[in-house]
Motif scaffolding. Structure first.
Motif, mmCIF file in Angstrom:
data_model
loop_
_atom_site.group_PDB
_atom_site.id
_atom_site.type_symbol
_atom_site.label_atom_id
_atom_site.label_comp_id
_atom_site.label_asym_id
_atom_site.label_seq_id
_atom_site.Cartn_x
_atom_site.Cartn_y
_atom_site.Cartn_z
ATOM 1 N N SER A 102 70.671 -19.721 50.068
ATOM 2 C CA SER A 102 71.446 -19.582 48.837
ATOM 3 C C SER A 102 72.950 -19.722 49.048
ATOM 4 N N PHE A 103 73.453 -19.506 50.243
ATOM 5 C CA PHE A 103 74.899 -19.554 50.460
ATOM 6 C C PHE A 103 75.425 -20.953 50.784
ATOM 7 N N LEU A 104 74.548 -21.905 51.070
ATOM 8 C CA LEU A 104 75.011 -23.238 51.456
ATOM 9 C C LEU A 104 75.823 -23.949 50.370
ATOM 10 N N PRO A 105 75.451 -23.843 49.082
ATOM 11 C CA PRO A 105 76.307 -24.469 48.068
ATOM 12 C C PRO A 105 77.716 -23.875 48.038
ATOM 13 N N HIS A 106 77.840 -22.603 48.380
ATOM 14 C CA HIS A 106 79.161 -21.970 48.411
ATOM 15 C C HIS A 106 80.008 -22.525 49.559
ATOM 16 N N ILE A 107 79.371 -22.765 50.681
ATOM 17 C CA ILE A 107 80.091 -23.339 51.822
ATOM 18 C C ILE A 107 80.517 -24.772 51.489
ATOM 19 N N ALA A 108 79.618 -25.539 50.876
ATOM 20 C CA ALA A 108 79.971 -26.901 50.454
ATOM 21 C C ALA A 108 81.108 -26.853 49.437
ATOM 22 N N GLY A 109 81.067 -25.892 48.548
ATOM 23 C CA GLY A 109 82.138 -25.731 47.563
ATOM 24 C C GLY A 109 83.463 -25.411 48.223
ATOM 25 N N LEU A 110 83.440 -24.568 49.250
ATOM 26 C CA LEU A 110 84.657 -24.266 50.004
ATOM 27 C C LEU A 110 85.212 -25.533 50.644
ATOM 28 N N GLY A 111 84.335 -26.315 51.261
ATOM 29 C CA GLY A 111 84.761 -27.573 51.862
ATOM 30 C C GLY A 111 85.363 -28.510 50.830
ATOM 31 N N HIS A 112 84.731 -28.598 49.652
ATOM 32 C CA HIS A 112 85.265 -29.451 48.593
ATOM 33 C C HIS A 112 86.617 -28.928 48.087
ATOM 34 N N ALA A 113 86.783 -27.620 48.032
ATOM 35 C CA ALA A 113 88.075 -27.058 47.611
ATOM 36 C C ALA A 113 89.172 -27.411 48.613
ATOM 37 N N ILE A 114 88.844 -27.336 49.898
ATOM 38 C CA ILE A 114 89.806 -27.720 50.936
ATOM 39 C C ILE A 114 90.128 -29.212 50.816
ATOM 40 N N LEU A 115 89.098 -30.026 50.539
ATOM 41 C CA LEU A 115 89.324 -31.456 50.318
ATOM 42 C C LEU A 115 90.260 -31.690 49.138
ATOM 43 N N GLY A 116 90.029 -30.960 48.069
ATOM 44 C CA GLY A 116 90.899 -31.071 46.891
ATOM 45 C C GLY A 116 92.340 -30.733 47.232
ATOM 46 N N ALA A 117 92.519 -29.684 48.018
ATOM 47 C CA ALA A 117 93.872 -29.320 48.459
ATOM 48 C C ALA A 117 94.460 -30.431 49.323
ATOM 49 N N GLY A 118 93.628 -31.051 50.155
ATOM 50 C CA GLY A 118 94.094 -32.156 50.989
ATOM 51 C C GLY A 118 94.522 -33.361 50.168
ATOM 52 N N ILE A 119 93.814 -33.641 49.085
ATOM 53 C CA ILE A 119 94.183 -34.756 48.215
ATOM 54 C C ILE A 119 95.517 -34.480 47.532
ATOM 55 N N ILE A 120 95.686 -33.260 47.019
ATOM 56 C CA ILE A 120 96.953 -32.884 46.388
ATOM 57 C C ILE A 120 98.081 -32.946 47.410
ATOM 58 N N TRP A 121 97.818 -32.485 48.612
ATOM 59 C CA TRP A 121 98.814 -32.505 49.690
ATOM 60 C C TRP A 121 99.240 -33.949 49.997
ATOM 61 N N LEU A 122 98.263 -34.854 50.054
ATOM 62 C CA LEU A 122 98.584 -36.260 50.307
ATOM 63 C C LEU A 122 99.476 -36.809 49.199
ATOM 64 N N LEU A 123 99.169 -36.458 47.966
ATOM 65 C CA LEU A 123 100.010 -36.901 46.850
ATOM 66 C C LEU A 123 101.425 -36.342 46.962
ATOM 67 N N ALA A 124 101.537 -35.105 47.428
ATOM 68 C CA ALA A 124 102.867 -34.510 47.633
ATOM 69 C C ALA A 124 103.607 -35.241 48.750
ATOM 70 N N LEU A 125 102.901 -35.613 49.815
ATOM 71 C CA LEU A 125 103.532 -36.388 50.897
ATOM 72 C C LEU A 125 104.008 -37.737 50.368
ATOM 73 N N LEU A 126 103.197 -38.365 49.551
ATOM 74 C CA LEU A 126 103.568 -39.656 48.985
ATOM 75 C C LEU A 126 104.797 -39.556 48.089
ATOM 76 N N ARG A 127 104.856 -38.503 47.296
ATOM 77 C CA ARG A 127 105.986 -38.329 46.375
ATOM 78 C C ARG A 127 107.302 -38.330 47.111
ATOM 79 N N LYS A 128 107.315 -37.735 48.298
ATOM 80 C CA LYS A 128 108.555 -37.664 49.078
ATOM 81 C C LYS A 128 108.976 -39.022 49.632
ATOM 82 N N HIS A 129 108.006 -39.936 49.776
ATOM 83 C CA HIS A 129 108.300 -41.225 50.397
ATOM 84 C C HIS A 129 108.382 -42.397 49.423
ATOM 85 N N VAL A 130 107.895 -42.190 48.205
ATOM 86 C CA VAL A 130 107.960 -43.250 47.193
ATOM 87 C C VAL A 130 109.355 -43.240 46.575
ATOM 88 N N LYS A 131 109.942 -44.391 46.533
ATOM 89 C CA LYS A 131 111.320 -44.458 46.008
ATOM 90 C C LYS A 131 111.351 -45.068 44.637
#
Length: 131
Positions: A102-131
């Protein structure tokens, strides 16, 4: 930039192997129902192979690897992806055997949340470099 290429290459191979594994593992176990293993192939190819291929192109255009937080972003994103993929793999294997944890979907959800944070982080990195 080579690191992004090799990471993309790694996930391409892993994604292709996971597709073959899904087909052969379910056939070997005479399994005909639905399992999360079917979606694992797509997750790896899109969130691993294609994502890092696009990241490599973005790095070529905007030199995002020069950012102070690029290495941390790279690690966090991969950790999130590996957590998601590991949980999906375990759940899929158990589903083929007629079991589930029963806990495996929660672990997958945690991984997906970290992925979501990584996507937002990448967009923040891009914002600093896009002119």
């Amino acid at each position: 930039m080579k690191r992004l290429y090799y990471t993309s290459f790694f996930y391409a191979i892993l994604g292709l192997i996971s597709g073959i594994f899904y087909r052969e593992y379910t056939k070997l176990n005479d399994f005909t129902g639905n399992t999360i293993l079917k979606g694992l192939h797509t997750h790896i190819l899109v969130l691993g192979f294609l994502f890092f291929l696009v990241a490599m192109i973005l790095d070529k255009l905007f030199q995002i690897h020069q950012s102070k937080t690029f290495n941390a972003w790279y690690i966090i994103y991969n950790v999130g992806l590996i957590i998601s993929l590991a949980a999906m793999t375990m759940r899929g294997l158990l589903q083929v055997q007629g079991e589930d944890l029963s806990f495996l979907p929660h672990i997958a959800g945690l991984g997906h949340a970290i992925l979501g944070a990584g996507i937002i982080w990448l967009l923040a990195l891009l914002r600093k470099h896009v002119k």
